[in-house]
Write an enzyme that holds these catalytic residues in place. Structure first.
Site, mmCIF file in Angstrom:
data_model
loop_
_atom_site.group_PDB
_atom_site.id
_atom_site.type_symbol
_atom_site.label_atom_id
_atom_site.label_comp_id
_atom_site.label_asym_id
_atom_site.label_seq_id
_atom_site.Cartn_x
_atom_site.Cartn_y
_atom_site.Cartn_z
ATOM 1 N N ARG A 35 0.827 -1.214 0.000
ATOM 2 C CA ARG A 35 0.000 0.000 0.000
ATOM 3 C C ARG A 35 0.865 1.270 0.000
ATOM 4 O O ARG A 35 0.463 2.286 -0.573
ATOM 5 C CB ARG A 35 -0.936 -0.010 1.206
ATOM 6 C CG ARG A 35 -2.087 -0.967 0.978
ATOM 7 C CD ARG A 35 -3.052 -1.001 2.122
ATOM 8 N NE ARG A 35 -4.317 -1.579 1.672
ATOM 9 C CZ ARG A 35 -5.263 -2.021 2.485
ATOM 10 N NH1 ARG A 35 -5.099 -1.933 3.789
ATOM 11 N NH2 ARG A 35 -6.381 -2.514 1.999
ATOM 12 N N LYS A 200 -16.321 -15.250 4.507
ATOM 13 C CA LYS A 200 -17.738 -15.216 4.848
ATOM 14 C C LYS A 200 -18.626 -14.782 3.693
ATOM 15 O O LYS A 200 -18.370 -13.779 3.037
ATOM 16 C CB LYS A 200 -17.956 -14.286 6.041
ATOM 17 C CG LYS A 200 -17.461 -14.913 7.337
ATOM 18 C CD LYS A 200 -17.219 -13.887 8.410
ATOM 19 C CE LYS A 200 -18.510 -13.449 9.080
ATOM 20 N NZ LYS A 200 -18.272 -12.282 9.944
ATOM 21 N N GLY A 356 -8.031 -7.559 0.154
ATOM 22 C CA GLY A 356 -6.705 -7.506 0.759
ATOM 23 C C GLY A 356 -6.041 -8.869 0.814
ATOM 24 O O GLY A 356 -4.858 -9.023 0.505
ATOM 25 N N GLY A 380 -12.756 -3.449 0.707
ATOM 26 C CA GLY A 380 -14.143 -3.010 0.841
ATOM 27 C C GLY A 380 -14.561 -2.076 -0.279
ATOM 28 O O GLY A 380 -15.658 -2.200 -0.840
HETATM 29 P P1 ADP Z 1 -10.379 -10.780 0.797
HETATM 30 O O1 ADP Z 1 -9.589 -10.007 1.827
HETATM 31 O O2 ADP Z 1 -9.541 -11.129 -0.404
HETATM 32 O O3 ADP Z 1 -11.669 -10.120 0.449
HETATM 33 P P2 ADP Z 1 -11.599 -12.429 2.796
HETATM 34 O O4 ADP Z 1 -11.130 -11.478 3.847
HETATM 35 O O5 ADP Z 1 -13.034 -12.509 2.513
HETATM 36 O O6 ADP Z 1 -10.776 -12.183 1.444
HETATM 37 O O7 ADP Z 1 -11.154 -13.905 3.201
HETATM 38 C C1 ADP Z 1 -9.817 -14.278 3.322
HETATM 39 C C2 ADP Z 1 -9.657 -15.396 4.308
HETATM 40 O O8 ADP Z 1 -10.529 -16.468 4.011
HETATM 41 C C3 ADP Z 1 -8.263 -15.966 4.289
HETATM 42 O O9 ADP Z 1 -7.615 -15.624 5.493
HETATM 43 C C4 ADP Z 1 -8.488 -17.458 4.162
HETATM 44 O O10 ADP Z 1 -7.670 -18.225 5.038
HETATM 45 C C5 ADP Z 1 -9.935 -17.625 4.524
HETATM 46 N N1 ADP Z 1 -10.513 -18.839 3.931
HETATM 47 C C6 ADP Z 1 -10.529 -19.213 2.664
HETATM 48 N N2 ADP Z 1 -11.079 -20.418 2.504
HETATM 49 C C7 ADP Z 1 -11.436 -20.839 3.731
HETATM 50 C C8 ADP Z 1 -12.053 -22.015 4.244
HETATM 51 N N3 ADP Z 1 -12.402 -23.004 3.428
HETATM 52 N N4 ADP Z 1 -12.261 -22.089 5.566
HETATM 53 C C9 ADP Z 1 -11.896 -21.097 6.384
HETATM 54 N N5 ADP Z 1 -11.320 -19.961 5.974
HETATM 55 C C10 ADP Z 1 -11.089 -19.823 4.660
HETATM 56 MG MG MG Z 2 -9.851 -9.836 3.987
#
Ligand code: ADP
Ligand code: MG
Length: 399
Positions: A35, A200, A356, A380
């Site tokens: 960043r 989620k 992120g 976000g």
């Molecule tokens: P981003 O920051 O790219 O939007 P998120 O914050 O939504 O992504 O999610 C990232 C996290 O999701 C990672 O830390 C990863 O470990 C977790 N993750 C991915 N697949 C699974 C899973 N099957 N069970 C639990 N956690 C998961």
């Molecule tokens: Mg994230």
């Protein structure tokens, strides 16, 4: 959007820049300076124009008061290294130290104000409180440049309110982010494939709903996929499941069918005994996750199928890792999908990585960032743009 050019001759002018320096820290060590690097083009351009650059940013989640743990001191040091110049850090946000620091700037110098979230007014829901802080920030400058893309979806004093008080413009990072994301949101080249994952489903409901009217294919993996598998009636064992979202997801599956949007779910899953890097694990069919085991990645057949669905896409948006990529044993799905996106990009697709953790996965897994058309610095904010929302920090910069 108004650009830096619209601010005219900046020599000797004090320019307040909102940057996104919310970097991951291990103690006082910055573990990923992406960043800070992303902020350099705008800062360099302003320095070259002879401006006196005053940067404001936040780090972490301090509770509206000074907290040494969240000091921007490590950022000031790293920024100085990257710019090859001394970056002085004020000890406060808009107080005596901030005023003295700005006063001491020469043309082309850069100073950083202390973590703006040390001031509770920054994130206040009361307009008058935010406006008061914005007024104090505005007194430190003659113009404002908004370049913290990661915060433009926030109606906060240093993002939104201050832009109303000074001649304002979008910085180069914000411009590039908005231009790239618009390519996916307005009239994308088709097929338009979206890969969604991460932890989620409830974080990403808005974007899913919007994509069901825009995308041609929606590939789902990550932790959120188990809510989809549950909606199809499969048992998901101890996998991440948001029970209260199952009905919503059923609705999405139906809408997708009506709109001719293809939803691609994994057919195999890597299941583990526990959430740990060294847990025993196996590949099982998606409908065969046994009681007590948890899915931590999409399986190899699914990774290959996802990559095949990306191969002929002309536009690709990716948000959220396919598995727990932080553990090598569960990084395979994310790696295969990332490679699929890189290959499609080499064949002419326009690809965006948002989120992120997704951007961190790209770097951690050793991909060349140049293999993607655009890696967004804002999780976000990029999601909200994909959702089709109007962002306050962008709207305020429009003429
Ligand atoms: P981003 O920051 O790219 O939007 P998120 O914050 O939504 O992504 O999610 C990232 C996290 O999701 C990672 O830390 C990863 O470990 C977790 N993750 C991915 N697949 C699974 C899973 N099957 N069970 C639990 N956690 C998961
Ligand atoms: Mg994230």
């Amino acid at each position: 959007m108004k650009t830096i050019d619209s601010l005219g001759d900046l020599r000797g002018k004090r320019v307040l820049v909102r940057s996104d320096f919310n970097v991951p820290l291990d103690g006082t060590t910055i573990t990923d300076d992406g960043r800070i690097r992303a902020a350099l083009p705008t800062l360099t351009r302003l320095r070259d124009a002879g401006a006196r650059v005053v940067v404001t940013a936040h780090l972490g989640r301090p509770k509206g008061e000074p907290d040494a743990k969240y000091s921007l001191a490590p950022v000031a040091a790293r920024l100085g290294e990257l710019l090859g110049a001394d970056v002085r850090l004020a000890e406060d946000v808009t107080g005596p130290s901030a005023r003295a620091t700005v006063e001491a700037l020469a043309d082309g110098d850069v100073a950083l104000l202390e973590n703006v979230r040390f001031d509770a007014r920054e994130t206040s829901k009361t307009d008058a409180e935010r406006e008061e802080l914005a007024g104090e920030l505005a007194e430190l400058a003659d113009a404002f440049v908004s370049d913290g893309f990661g915060v433009v979806h926030r109606k906060q004093a240093s993002v939104y309110d201050v832009a109303k008080l000074l001649p304002s413009a979008a910085g180069d990072l914000v411009l590039r982010e908005v231009e790239s994301l618009s390519k996916a949101t307005t009239d994308p080249a088709r097929p338009y494939a979206v890969v969604l994952g991460g932890s989620k489903v409830s974080d990403k409901l808005g974007v899913i709903a919007n994509l069901l009217t825009k995308a041609d294919r929606l590939l789902v993996g990550g932790g959120m996929v188990f809510t989809f598998l549950a909606a199809k009636g499969y048992g998901v064992g101890a996998s991440l499941l948001e029970e209260d979202q199952v009905e919503t997801v059923k609705g999405y599956l139906a809408t997708a069918e009506e709109n001719g949007v293809e939803i691609v779910l994994p057919t195999d899953v890597v299941v583990a005994d526990r959430f740990a890097a060294d847990s025993p694990h196996d590949v099982v069919p998606a409908e065969g996750i046994s009681e007590g085991r948890m899915g931590l990645d999409i399986g190899p057949a699914s990774g290959a199928a996802f990559a095949a669905k990306l191969a002929d896409a002309r536009t690709i948006a990716w948000n959220g890792p396919m598995g727990v990529f932080e553990f090598d044993a569960f990084a395979g799905g994310t790696r295969t999908v990332a490679q699929g996106i890189v290959d499609a990009t080499a064949n002419g697709a326009f690809s965006i990585v948002g989120g992120g953790d997704s951007a961190a996965a790209v770097r951690r897994l050793g991909f060349d960032e140049a293999g993607f058309s655009h890696i967004s610095t804002g999780g976000g904010a990029s999601l909200e743009l994909l959702e089709g929302k109007t962002l306050p920090g962008i709207q305020v910069l429009e003429d």
